[in-house]
Design a protein around this motif. Structure first.
Motif, PDB file in Angstrom:
ATOM      1  N   MET A   1       0.849  -1.198   0.000  1.00  0.00           N
ATOM      2  CA  MET A   1       0.000   0.000   0.000  1.00  0.00           C
ATOM      3  C   MET A   1       0.881   1.242   0.000  1.00  0.00           C
ATOM      4  SD  MET A   1      -3.139   1.013   2.553  1.00  0.00           S
ATOM      5  CE  MET A   1      -2.099   1.090   4.018  1.00  0.00           C
ATOM      6  N   GLU A   2       0.684   2.104  -0.990  1.00  0.00           N
ATOM      7  CA  GLU A   2       1.481   3.324  -1.146  1.00  0.00           C
ATOM      8  C   GLU A   2       0.750   4.505  -0.514  1.00  0.00           C
ATOM      9  OE1 GLU A   2       4.443   3.805  -2.361  1.00  0.00           O
ATOM     10  OE2 GLU A   2       4.824   1.740  -3.019  1.00  0.00           O
ATOM     11  N   LEU A   3       1.364   5.077   0.515  1.00  0.00           N
ATOM     12  CA  LEU A   3       0.742   6.223   1.179  1.00  0.00           C
ATOM     13  C   LEU A   3       0.670   7.443   0.259  1.00  0.00           C
ATOM     14  CD1 LEU A   3       2.292   5.993   4.770  1.00  0.00           C
ATOM     15  CD2 LEU A   3       0.036   5.235   4.000  1.00  0.00           C
ATOM     16  N   THR A   4       1.651   7.561  -0.641  1.00  0.00           N
ATOM     17  CA  THR A   4       1.660   8.697  -1.562  1.00  0.00           C
ATOM     18  C   THR A   4       0.414   8.706  -2.434  1.00  0.00           C
ATOM     19  OG1 THR A   4       4.080   8.656  -1.622  1.00  0.00           O
ATOM     20  CG2 THR A   4       2.955   9.860  -3.374  1.00  0.00           C
ATOM     21  N   GLN A   5       0.041   7.516  -2.914  1.00  0.00           N
ATOM     22  CA  GLN A   5      -1.160   7.416  -3.744  1.00  0.00           C
ATOM     23  C   GLN A   5      -2.401   7.806  -2.954  1.00  0.00           C
ATOM     24  OE1 GLN A   5      -0.601   6.900  -6.783  1.00  0.00           O
ATOM     25  NE2 GLN A   5       0.459   5.011  -7.292  1.00  0.00           N
ATOM     26  N   ILE A   6      -2.474   7.340  -1.725  1.00  0.00           N
ATOM     27  CA  ILE A   6      -3.642   7.620  -0.885  1.00  0.00           C
ATOM     28  C   ILE A   6      -3.760   9.112  -0.618  1.00  0.00           C
ATOM     29  CG2 ILE A   6      -4.647   7.262   1.396  1.00  0.00           C
ATOM     30  CD1 ILE A   6      -3.365   4.492   1.406  1.00  0.00           C
ATOM     31  N   PHE A   7      -2.652   9.739  -0.219  1.00  0.00           N
ATOM     32  CA  PHE A   7      -2.698  11.163   0.119  1.00  0.00           C
ATOM     33  C   PHE A   7      -2.940  12.032  -1.115  1.00  0.00           C
ATOM     34  CE2 PHE A   7       0.062   9.959   3.937  1.00  0.00           C
ATOM     35  CZ  PHE A   7      -1.053   9.895   4.757  1.00  0.00           C
ATOM     36  N   THR A   8      -2.477  11.591  -2.272  1.00  0.00           N
ATOM     37  CA  THR A   8      -2.741  12.344  -3.498  1.00  0.00           C
ATOM     38  C   THR A   8      -4.231  12.350  -3.819  1.00  0.00           C
ATOM     39  OG1 THR A   8      -0.554  11.786  -4.395  1.00  0.00           O
ATOM     40  CG2 THR A   8      -2.241  12.500  -5.957  1.00  0.00           C
ATOM     41  N   LEU A   9      -4.855  11.187  -3.714  1.00  0.00           N
ATOM     42  CA  LEU A   9      -6.295  11.097  -3.934  1.00  0.00           C
ATOM     43  C   LEU A   9      -7.071  11.893  -2.886  1.00  0.00           C
ATOM     44  CD1 LEU A   9      -6.950   7.388  -4.962  1.00  0.00           C
ATOM     45  CD2 LEU A   9      -7.646   9.429  -6.219  1.00  0.00           C
ATOM     46  N   ALA A  10      -6.632  11.784  -1.639  1.00  0.00           N
ATOM     47  CA  ALA A  10      -7.305  12.503  -0.560  1.00  0.00           C
ATOM     48  C   ALA A  10      -7.210  14.016  -0.779  1.00  0.00           C
ATOM     49  CB  ALA A  10      -6.691  12.118   0.781  1.00  0.00           C
ATOM     50  N   ALA A  11      -6.041  14.487  -1.178  1.00  0.00           N
ATOM     51  CA  ALA A  11      -5.862  15.917  -1.417  1.00  0.00           C
ATOM     52  C   ALA A  11      -6.753  16.404  -2.556  1.00  0.00           C
ATOM     53  CB  ALA A  11      -4.397  16.213  -1.734  1.00  0.00           C
ATOM     54  N   LYS A  12      -6.875  15.592  -3.616  1.00  0.00           N
ATOM     55  CA  LYS A  12      -7.741  15.974  -4.739  1.00  0.00           C
ATOM     56  C   LYS A  12      -9.202  16.049  -4.291  1.00  0.00           C
ATOM     57  CE  LYS A  12      -9.471  14.477  -9.222  1.00  0.00           C
ATOM     58  NZ  LYS A  12     -10.868  14.616  -8.744  1.00  0.00           N
ATOM     59  N   GLU A  13      -9.635  15.050  -3.523  1.00  0.00           N
ATOM     60  CA  GLU A  13     -11.023  15.041  -3.053  1.00  0.00           C
ATOM     61  C   GLU A  13     -11.292  16.245  -2.156  1.00  0.00           C
ATOM     62  OE1 GLU A  13     -14.594  13.216  -3.588  1.00  0.00           O
ATOM     63  OE2 GLU A  13     -12.698  12.313  -4.245  1.00  0.00           O
ATOM     64  N   PHE A  14     -10.326  16.558  -1.299  1.00  0.00           N
ATOM     65  CA  PHE A  14     -10.483  17.699  -0.390  1.00  0.00           C
ATOM     66  C   PHE A  14     -10.513  19.013  -1.171  1.00  0.00           C
ATOM     67  CE2 PHE A  14      -8.596  20.970   2.380  1.00  0.00           C
ATOM     68  CZ  PHE A  14      -9.527  20.947   3.403  1.00  0.00           C
ATOM     69  N   ARG A  15      -9.642  19.153  -2.166  1.00  0.00           N
ATOM     70  CA  ARG A  15      -9.612  20.376  -2.972  1.00  0.00           C
ATOM     71  C   ARG A  15     -10.921  20.580  -3.722  1.00  0.00           C
ATOM     72  NH1 ARG A  15      -4.314  18.728  -4.266  1.00  0.00           N
ATOM     73  NH2 ARG A  15      -5.094  17.892  -6.247  1.00  0.00           N
ATOM     74  N   ASP A  16     -11.501  19.477  -4.195  1.00  0.00           N
ATOM     75  CA  ASP A  16     -12.779  19.586  -4.894  1.00  0.00           C
ATOM     76  C   ASP A  16     -13.860  20.147  -3.975  1.00  0.00           C
ATOM     77  OD1 ASP A  16     -11.665  18.593  -7.177  1.00  0.00           O
ATOM     78  OD2 ASP A  16     -12.364  16.529  -6.876  1.00  0.00           O
ATOM     79  N   ARG A  17     -13.865  19.719  -2.709  1.00  0.00           N
ATOM     80  CA  ARG A  17     -14.869  20.220  -1.758  1.00  0.00           C
ATOM     81  C   ARG A  17     -14.613  21.681  -1.408  1.00  0.00           C
ATOM     82  NH1 ARG A  17     -18.760  16.497  -2.469  1.00  0.00           N
ATOM     83  NH2 ARG A  17     -17.664  14.551  -2.889  1.00  0.00           N
ATOM     84  N   PRO A  96      -1.553   2.798 -11.605  1.00  0.00           N
ATOM     85  CA  PRO A  96      -0.894   1.966 -10.570  1.00  0.00           C
ATOM     86  C   PRO A  96      -1.417   2.282  -9.167  1.00  0.00           C
ATOM     87  CG  PRO A  96       0.576   3.709 -11.293  1.00  0.00           C
ATOM     88  CD  PRO A  96      -0.611   3.747 -12.219  1.00  0.00           C
ATOM     89  N   ILE A  97      -2.683   1.895  -8.932  1.00  0.00           N
ATOM     90  CA  ILE A  97      -3.321   2.144  -7.645  1.00  0.00           C
ATOM     91  C   ILE A  97      -4.224   0.964  -7.321  1.00  0.00           C
ATOM     92  CG2 ILE A  97      -5.211   3.411  -8.734  1.00  0.00           C
ATOM     93  CD1 ILE A  97      -5.405   5.112  -6.225  1.00  0.00           C
ATOM     94  N   THR A  98      -4.233   0.544  -6.082  1.00  0.00           N
ATOM     95  CA  THR A  98      -5.068  -0.584  -5.670  1.00  0.00           C
ATOM     96  C   THR A  98      -6.448  -0.075  -5.249  1.00  0.00           C
ATOM     97  OG1 THR A  98      -4.397  -0.496  -3.347  1.00  0.00           O
ATOM     98  CG2 THR A  98      -3.007  -1.780  -4.856  1.00  0.00           C
ATOM     99  N   ARG A  99      -7.382  -1.012  -5.135  1.00  0.00           N
ATOM    100  CA  ARG A  99      -8.728  -0.651  -4.698  1.00  0.00           C
ATOM    101  C   ARG A  99      -8.727  -0.122  -3.265  1.00  0.00           C
ATOM    102  NH1 ARG A  99     -12.621  -2.702  -8.265  1.00  0.00           N
ATOM    103  NH2 ARG A  99     -11.695  -4.057  -9.850  1.00  0.00           N
ATOM    104  N   LEU A 100      -7.866  -0.691  -2.433  1.00  0.00           N
ATOM    105  CA  LEU A 100      -7.776  -0.210  -1.051  1.00  0.00           C
ATOM    106  C   LEU A 100      -7.268   1.220  -1.008  1.00  0.00           C
ATOM    107  CD1 LEU A 100      -7.897  -0.638   1.997  1.00  0.00           C
ATOM    108  CD2 LEU A 100      -5.603  -1.661   1.885  1.00  0.00           C
ATOM    109  N   GLU A 101      -6.249   1.516  -1.821  1.00  0.00           N
ATOM    110  CA  GLU A 101      -5.716   2.881  -1.862  1.00  0.00           C
ATOM    111  C   GLU A 101      -6.763   3.863  -2.375  1.00  0.00           C
ATOM    112  OE1 GLU A 101      -1.088   1.506  -2.746  1.00  0.00           O
ATOM    113  OE2 GLU A 101      -2.375   2.278  -4.350  1.00  0.00           O
ATOM    114  N   LEU A 102      -7.545   3.443  -3.374  1.00  0.00           N
ATOM    115  CA  LEU A 102      -8.608   4.306  -3.892  1.00  0.00           C
ATOM    116  C   LEU A 102      -9.661   4.556  -2.831  1.00  0.00           C
ATOM    117  CD1 LEU A 102     -10.098   5.771  -6.164  1.00  0.00           C
ATOM    118  CD2 LEU A 102     -11.028   3.564  -6.877  1.00  0.00           C
ATOM    119  N   LEU A 103     -10.058   3.510  -2.128  1.00  0.00           N
ATOM    120  CA  LEU A 103     -11.078   3.631  -1.105  1.00  0.00           C
ATOM    121  C   LEU A 103     -10.618   4.540   0.027  1.00  0.00           C
ATOM    122  CD1 LEU A 103     -13.935   2.378  -0.614  1.00  0.00           C
ATOM    123  CD2 LEU A 103     -12.801   0.738   0.885  1.00  0.00           C
ATOM    124  N   LEU A 104      -9.394   4.327   0.510  1.00  0.00           N
ATOM    125  CA  LEU A 104      -8.873   5.136   1.615  1.00  0.00           C
ATOM    126  C   LEU A 104      -8.648   6.581   1.184  1.00  0.00           C
ATOM    127  CD1 LEU A 104      -6.302   2.726   3.338  1.00  0.00           C
ATOM    128  CD2 LEU A 104      -8.585   3.377   4.119  1.00  0.00           C
TER     129      LEU A 104
END
Length: 270
Positions: A1-17, A96-104
């Motif tokens: 599990m790559e934390l970088t992938q998770i935080f990148t997705l999280a940052a995008k979701e947060f920026r959208d809000r 290159p992202i897993t389902r768990l990383e996408l979900l988190l």
């Protein structure tokens, strides 16, 4: 599990809000309602103005139980199913992202937006009322804010689970509203109905412990037992055993409500 992938997705979701001013709107709603309740909560007793932190928290508990679960469910119900309907889910999973990383990543971004709006709204109230609060009052109000965030995160986890299970956004939205009705309006009525129908034989400690099956009730008990005056005001001191008043126990149950739906969501996310 790559934390970088998770935080990148999280940052995008947060920026959208942030970009669509969702956080500002929710924070403003919390601030306005909290100030109105703080100053007019005692109007039915013939008193207007801030009275005490106990009365304020008791009034805000009802507001939070109705409002925060609804906001959390509406925020997260389309986190996954929305991507699936737009056709972007397959594109994301081709990276290159897993389902768990996408979900988190999705969950953490939404959780950050919900947490910021909750703390900003209630925190502004604390700033406006700090001269009328003692240090003990500020401590209890801070605990109320933290528990409000946990309640929101628990219902956000349930929303993400619904988003994984549903195949259409319309069905996910209907399930989210139904879940809100069940936990906020129906659950306690069902328990009360069973208690009355059995003539009180089904009650005692069993009835009290069943309240832990509802995150809204866990939040209510957590705040009710934090202050003696609030506990008496709600009348739960007569039906909830003292052993349930442990903040560590109730906090652990609330964390379970946050983690378990996410585990189920990952299991069903295919």
């Amino acid at each position: 599990m790559e934390l970088t992938q998770i935080f990148t997705l999280a940052a995008k979701e947060f920026r959208d809000r942030i970009r669509n001013r969702w956080v500002l709107a929710v924070a403003l709603v919390f601030t306005v309602f909290s100030l109105v309740i703080a100053y007019f909560g005692g109007a039915q007793q013939g008193a207007v103005g801030f009275r005490s932190i106990e009365v304020t928290i008791a009034s805000l508990v009802s507001l939070v139980i109705y409002l925060i679960p609804l906001i959390a469910l509406l925020l997260g119900f389309d986190a996954i199913v929305g991507e699936r309907e737009r056709g972007s889910l397959d594109l994301l999973l081709s990276l290159p992202i897993t389902r768990l990383e996408l979900l988190l990543g999705k969950y953490l971004g939404l959780a950050a937006a919900l947490t910021l709006s909750t703390l900003a709204g209630f925190g502004l109230v604390a700033v406006l009322l700090y001269q009328q609060l003692s240090w003990a009052g500020l401590y209890h109000y801070f605990g109320f804010m933290v528990s409000s965030v946990l309640l929101g995160l628990a219902f956000l986890s349930l929303a993400v689970l619904l988003s994984v299970l549903a195949r259409e956004r319309t069905r996910a939205s209907g399930m989210a509203i139904a879940l809100w009705f069940f936990f906020v309006l129906v659950f306690d009525l069902l328990l009360l109905g069973v208690l009355v129908a059995t003539g009180g034989r089904f009650g005692g400690d069993v009835f009290a412990w069943l309240l832990l099956l509802n995150p809204a009730d866990v939040f209510r008990i957590l705040n009710v037992f934090s202050l003696d005056d609030v506990r008496t005001l709600y009348g739960l001191s007569t039906i909830v055993p003292v052993s349930m008043g442990s903040q560590a126990l109730l906090g652990s149950v609330m964390l379970a409500w946050i983690v378990l739906p996410l585990l189920v969501a990952r299991w069903r996310f295919k």
